[in-house]
Structures are given as C-alpha cells and as structure tokens.
Design a protein around this motif. Structure first.
Motif, PDB file in Angstrom:
ATOM      1  N   LEU A 183       9.685  -1.108  -1.700  1.00 38.16           N
ATOM      2  CA  LEU A 183       9.174  -1.367  -0.231  1.00 38.16           C
ATOM      3  C   LEU A 183      10.092  -1.121   0.863  1.00 38.16           C
ATOM      4  O   LEU A 183      11.398  -1.599   0.708  1.00 38.16           O
ATOM      5  N   GLU A 184       9.488  -0.377   2.209  1.00 36.73           N
ATOM      6  CA  GLU A 184      10.590   0.093   2.851  1.00 36.73           C
ATOM      7  C   GLU A 184       9.797   0.059   4.528  1.00 36.73           C
ATOM      8  O   GLU A 184       8.768   0.489   4.249  1.00 36.73           O
ATOM      9  N   ARG A 185      10.366  -0.275   5.227  1.00 37.64           N
ATOM     10  CA  ARG A 185      10.184  -0.209   6.421  1.00 37.64           C
ATOM     11  C   ARG A 185      10.520   1.026   7.275  1.00 37.64           C
ATOM     12  O   ARG A 185      11.904   0.932   7.549  1.00 37.64           O
ATOM     13  N   GLU A 186       9.799   1.973   7.433  1.00 35.00           N
ATOM     14  CA  GLU A 186      10.188   3.073   8.146  1.00 35.00           C
ATOM     15  C   GLU A 186       9.901   3.182   9.623  1.00 35.00           C
ATOM     16  O   GLU A 186       9.333   2.281  10.130  1.00 35.00           O
ATOM     17  N   GLU A 187      10.302   4.128  10.410  1.00 35.77           N
ATOM     18  CA  GLU A 187      10.149   4.062  11.720  1.00 35.77           C
ATOM     19  C   GLU A 187       8.602   3.911  12.094  1.00 35.77           C
ATOM     20  O   GLU A 187       8.212   3.002  13.060  1.00 35.77           O
ATOM     21  N   ASP A 188       7.592   4.567  11.394  1.00 32.92           N
ATOM     22  CA  ASP A 188       6.492   4.477  12.097  1.00 32.92           C
ATOM     23  C   ASP A 188       5.358   4.241  10.675  1.00 32.92           C
ATOM     24  O   ASP A 188       4.169   4.585  10.787  1.00 32.92           O
ATOM     25  N   SER A 189       6.140   3.485   9.667  1.00 30.17           N
ATOM     26  CA  SER A 189       5.079   3.198   8.415  1.00 30.17           C
ATOM     27  C   SER A 189       5.897   2.137   7.676  1.00 30.17           C
ATOM     28  O   SER A 189       7.137   1.935   7.676  1.00 30.17           O
ATOM     29  N   ILE A 190       4.845   1.759   6.719  1.00 28.62           N
ATOM     30  CA  ILE A 190       5.713   0.926   5.357  1.00 28.62           C
ATOM     31  C   ILE A 190       5.549   1.910   4.392  1.00 28.62           C
ATOM     32  O   ILE A 190       4.304   2.508   4.235  1.00 28.62           O
ATOM     33  N   SER A 191       6.388   2.144   3.549  1.00 25.71           N
ATOM     34  CA  SER A 191       6.258   2.839   2.004  1.00 25.71           C
ATOM     35  C   SER A 191       6.614   2.011   0.902  1.00 25.71           C
ATOM     36  O   SER A 191       7.394   1.246   1.245  1.00 25.71           O
ATOM     37  N   PHE A 192       5.787   2.445  -0.119  1.00 21.34           N
ATOM     38  CA  PHE A 192       6.100   1.860  -1.290  1.00 21.34           C
ATOM     39  C   PHE A 192       5.505   2.523  -2.421  1.00 21.34           C
ATOM     40  O   PHE A 192       4.605   3.440  -2.120  1.00 21.34           O
ATOM     41  N   HIS A 193       6.169   2.155  -3.469  1.00 20.10           N
ATOM     42  CA  HIS A 193       5.395   2.813  -4.965  1.00 20.10           C
ATOM     43  C   HIS A 193       4.673   1.711  -5.287  1.00 20.10           C
ATOM     44  O   HIS A 193       4.692   0.436  -5.304  1.00 20.10           O
ATOM     45  N   LEU A 194       3.195   1.914  -6.011  1.00 18.92           N
ATOM     46  CA  LEU A 194       2.599   1.299  -6.416  1.00 18.92           C
ATOM     47  C   LEU A 194       2.243   1.626  -7.995  1.00 18.92           C
ATOM     48  O   LEU A 194       1.744   2.804  -8.452  1.00 18.92           O
ATOM     49  N   GLU A 195       2.249   0.558  -9.116  1.00 21.25           N
ATOM     50  CA  GLU A 195       2.060   0.833 -10.212  1.00 21.25           C
ATOM     51  C   GLU A 195       0.739  -0.108 -10.534  1.00 21.25           C
ATOM     52  O   GLU A 195       1.073  -1.360 -10.105  1.00 21.25           O
ATOM     53  N   SER A 196      -0.396   0.517 -10.865  1.00 21.59           N
ATOM     54  CA  SER A 196      -1.635  -0.169 -11.000  1.00 21.59           C
ATOM     55  C   SER A 196      -2.288   0.127 -12.358  1.00 21.59           C
ATOM     56  O   SER A 196      -2.046   1.004 -12.904  1.00 21.59           O
ATOM     57  N   ALA A 197      -3.310  -0.685 -12.711  1.00 19.45           N
ATOM     58  CA  ALA A 197      -4.084  -0.317 -14.024  1.00 19.45           C
ATOM     59  C   ALA A 197      -5.326   0.488 -13.420  1.00 19.45           C
ATOM     60  O   ALA A 197      -6.181   0.197 -12.613  1.00 19.45           O
ATOM     61  N   TRP A 198      -5.378   1.701 -14.285  1.00 24.30           N
ATOM     62  CA  TRP A 198      -6.408   2.696 -14.207  1.00 24.30           C
ATOM     63  C   TRP A 198      -6.691   3.506 -13.021  1.00 24.30           C
ATOM     64  O   TRP A 198      -7.034   4.711 -12.927  1.00 24.30           O
ATOM     65  N   GLU A 199      -6.357   3.061 -11.490  1.00 22.57           N
ATOM     66  CA  GLU A 199      -6.431   3.745 -10.369  1.00 22.57           C
ATOM     67  C   GLU A 199      -5.483   3.181  -9.560  1.00 22.57           C
ATOM     68  O   GLU A 199      -4.908   2.280  -9.624  1.00 22.57           O
ATOM     69  N   PRO A 200      -5.597   4.010  -7.896  1.00 23.87           N
ATOM     70  CA  PRO A 200      -4.562   3.687  -7.082  1.00 23.87           C
ATOM     71  C   PRO A 200      -4.883   2.349  -6.251  1.00 23.87           C
ATOM     72  O   PRO A 200      -3.972   2.291  -5.263  1.00 23.87           O
ATOM     73  N   LEU A 201      -5.813   1.774  -6.366  1.00 27.07           N
ATOM     74  CA  LEU A 201      -6.411   0.451  -5.688  1.00 27.07           C
ATOM     75  C   LEU A 201      -6.600   0.705  -4.255  1.00 27.07           C
ATOM     76  O   LEU A 201      -6.259   0.026  -3.317  1.00 27.07           O
ATOM     77  N   TYR A 202      -6.934   1.751  -3.874  1.00 28.29           N
ATOM     78  CA  TYR A 202      -7.102   2.203  -2.509  1.00 28.29           C
ATOM     79  C   TYR A 202      -8.038   1.289  -1.715  1.00 28.29           C
ATOM     80  O   TYR A 202      -8.078   1.128  -0.751  1.00 28.29           O
ATOM     81  N   GLU A 203      -8.956   0.901  -2.383  1.00 24.08           N
ATOM     82  CA  GLU A 203      -9.988  -0.082  -1.773  1.00 24.08           C
ATOM     83  C   GLU A 203      -9.401  -1.239  -1.473  1.00 24.08           C
ATOM     84  O   GLU A 203      -9.787  -2.071  -0.551  1.00 24.08           O
ATOM     85  N   ALA A 204      -8.273  -1.914  -2.403  1.00 19.95           N
ATOM     86  CA  ALA A 204      -7.704  -3.138  -2.166  1.00 19.95           C
ATOM     87  C   ALA A 204      -6.909  -2.836  -0.947  1.00 19.95           C
ATOM     88  O   ALA A 204      -6.892  -3.891   0.174  1.00 19.95           O
ATOM     89  N   TRP A 205      -6.386  -1.743  -0.780  1.00 20.50           N
ATOM     90  CA  TRP A 205      -5.451  -1.515   0.603  1.00 20.50           C
ATOM     91  C   TRP A 205      -6.284  -1.292   1.536  1.00 20.50           C
ATOM     92  O   TRP A 205      -5.786  -1.736   2.751  1.00 20.50           O
ATOM     93  N   ASP A 206      -7.284  -0.717   1.506  1.00 18.33           N
ATOM     94  CA  ASP A 206      -8.271  -0.625   2.582  1.00 18.33           C
ATOM     95  C   ASP A 206      -8.506  -1.997   3.145  1.00 18.33           C
ATOM     96  O   ASP A 206      -8.737  -2.237   4.519  1.00 18.33           O
ATOM     97  N   PHE A 207      -8.961  -2.941   2.240  1.00 20.86           N
ATOM     98  CA  PHE A 207      -9.246  -4.327   2.466  1.00 20.86           C
ATOM     99  C   PHE A 207      -8.280  -4.862   3.202  1.00 20.86           C
ATOM    100  O   PHE A 207      -8.149  -5.675   4.235  1.00 20.86           O
ATOM    101  N   ILE A 208      -6.823  -4.776   2.729  1.00 21.82           N
ATOM    102  CA  ILE A 208      -5.757  -5.404   3.373  1.00 21.82           C
ATOM    103  C   ILE A 208      -5.360  -4.941   4.747  1.00 21.82           C
ATOM    104  O   ILE A 208      -5.332  -5.672   5.747  1.00 21.82           O
ATOM    105  N   CYS A 209      -5.594  -3.601   5.083  1.00 20.77           N
ATOM    106  CA  CYS A 209      -5.425  -3.171   6.286  1.00 20.77           C
ATOM    107  C   CYS A 209      -6.851  -3.541   7.440  1.00 20.77           C
ATOM    108  O   CYS A 209      -6.473  -3.566   8.404  1.00 20.77           O
ATOM    109  N   SER A 210      -7.716  -3.851   6.721  1.00 23.30           N
ATOM    110  CA  SER A 210      -8.804  -4.410   7.269  1.00 23.30           C
ATOM    111  C   SER A 210      -8.694  -5.479   8.257  1.00 23.30           C
ATOM    112  O   SER A 210      -9.420  -6.072   9.114  1.00 23.30           O
ATOM    113  N   LYS A 211      -7.716  -6.210   7.670  1.00 20.93           N
ATOM    114  CA  LYS A 211      -7.360  -7.365   8.300  1.00 20.93           C
ATOM    115  C   LYS A 211      -6.522  -7.439   9.515  1.00 20.93           C
ATOM    116  O   LYS A 211      -6.052  -8.348  10.261  1.00 20.93           O
TER     117      LYS A 211
END
Length: 187
Positions: free
Chosen positions: A62-90
């Motif tokens: 996890l890193e806080r960069e100038e214009d973003s947060i970046s990180f590596h994600l290890e997940s089962a089966w898929e990239p979990l983009y729906e979970a991150w869309d949900f998190i961002c929607s908050k």
C-alpha cells in the motif's frame, strides 16, 4: 483451493478522500487480524458485507502517491473490482482502476484511467516452445505480439488463426508446447 488472481490497483479522487481511505487501510492493517482483508474495509464503511459482494482478497504494498493510492491485490478467482467499486462509492470522488490476471481460469481483466494510462497492456503472451524454452511478455498492440511470436518461432503470423495453426502443429510432435495469447477485457 482457489486459483489466485494477482492485480495491481490505483484509486483516484480528491486528496482528502484518498487520505481518508489510505488512513482507514493502514489502520486496519495494524488493528485487525488479517488486517489487509478487503472485507474489513467494506465492514468499516458499511457496517456489514452485502450478501452479493465478493471480498475474498488481501492487499499489500500500500502506497499513498501524489494523485492516487496504489497497492497489489491477491484475491480468489477474480480482481474484486465490484468490491472496490463498492468501497469507492462510499466516497464522493473515488474511482478504482486496475489490471488483474488469473491464468488458471483465463481471467484477464482491466480498467485503465483514460488520461493516466496506468495499465496500457492489452495482451499477455505465454509460450513454451518445442525446445522447452519459456517466454512471457505483455503487449499494448496485438501486432507487436504477432511480431514477437514470429521472432521466436520463425513463422509468419498475421492473425490469431495462425497462432492456433502453429499450436496444432507443435502439439502433434511436442504435446507440452504451446502459445497462449490472452487479451485483457476492459470492465
């Protein structure tokens, strides 16, 4: 046992909201057992994990960069983009961008920022030649992948059908030889 999907993420938005999410993620890493589990963020922001939301994944680097947060994600089966869309929607301004691959189920997905161009790779090439030489490369353009295959195989490649023909020819004499050209699907 699940097949693991490796993804790289960048979250963008207003600095104050990036700071708030980054602070939450770093706090969870320290306070919770398995603190970098995606479900902890969803629970912290929503009180519970919605039944439809799949959160089986863990972040690191996890890193806080100038214009973003970046990180590596290890997940089962898929990239979990729906979970991150949900998190961002908050948050009002946050958006998630990523590239992820899970070769076992041939999952190659991405969402690139239209202006930043963080994840420009569109193709992943995996080759095992009849001489058991291994090559793995990423490409933005399919023609560049074709030229690379030509260089390795000394065979003219014009279309994906040419790759399939070469695969068939190789497999007759060398069953372990292959060429897989995967395209990342934009979601």
């Amino acid at each position: 046992m699940a097949n693991y999907c490796d993804s790289t993420y960048r979250i963008t938005g207003e600095a104050s909201e990036l700071d708030a999410l980054y602070e939450l993620m770093t706090r969870l890493e320290k306070e919770k057992e398995n603190g970098n589990w995606v479900g902890h963020i969803v629970t912290a922001l929503n009180g519970e994990i919605p039944e439809h939301l799949y959160v089986r994944g863990w972040w690191d680097d996890l890193e806080r960069e100038e214009d973003s947060i970046s990180f590596h994600l290890e997940s089962a089966w898929e990239p979990l983009y729906e979970a991150w869309d949900f998190i961002c929607s908050k948050y009002e301004s946050l958006s998630a961008y990523f590239i992820g691959e899970e070769p076992g189920c041939e999952v190659y997905l991405k969402r690139d920022h239209p202006e930043k161009g963080w994840f420009t790779d569109n193709y992943y090439l995996d080759i095992c030649t009849p001489k058991e030489e291994y090559f793995h490369e990423y490409f933005t353009k399919i023609d560049d992948a074709f030229r690379y295959i030509e260089k390795i195989t000394e065979t003219n490649i014009i279309t994906a059908d040419d790759i399939e023909g070469l695969n068939s020819a190789w497999s007759e004499e060398h069953p372990d030889a292959y060429i897989y050209l995967h395209e990342f699907q934009e979601v």
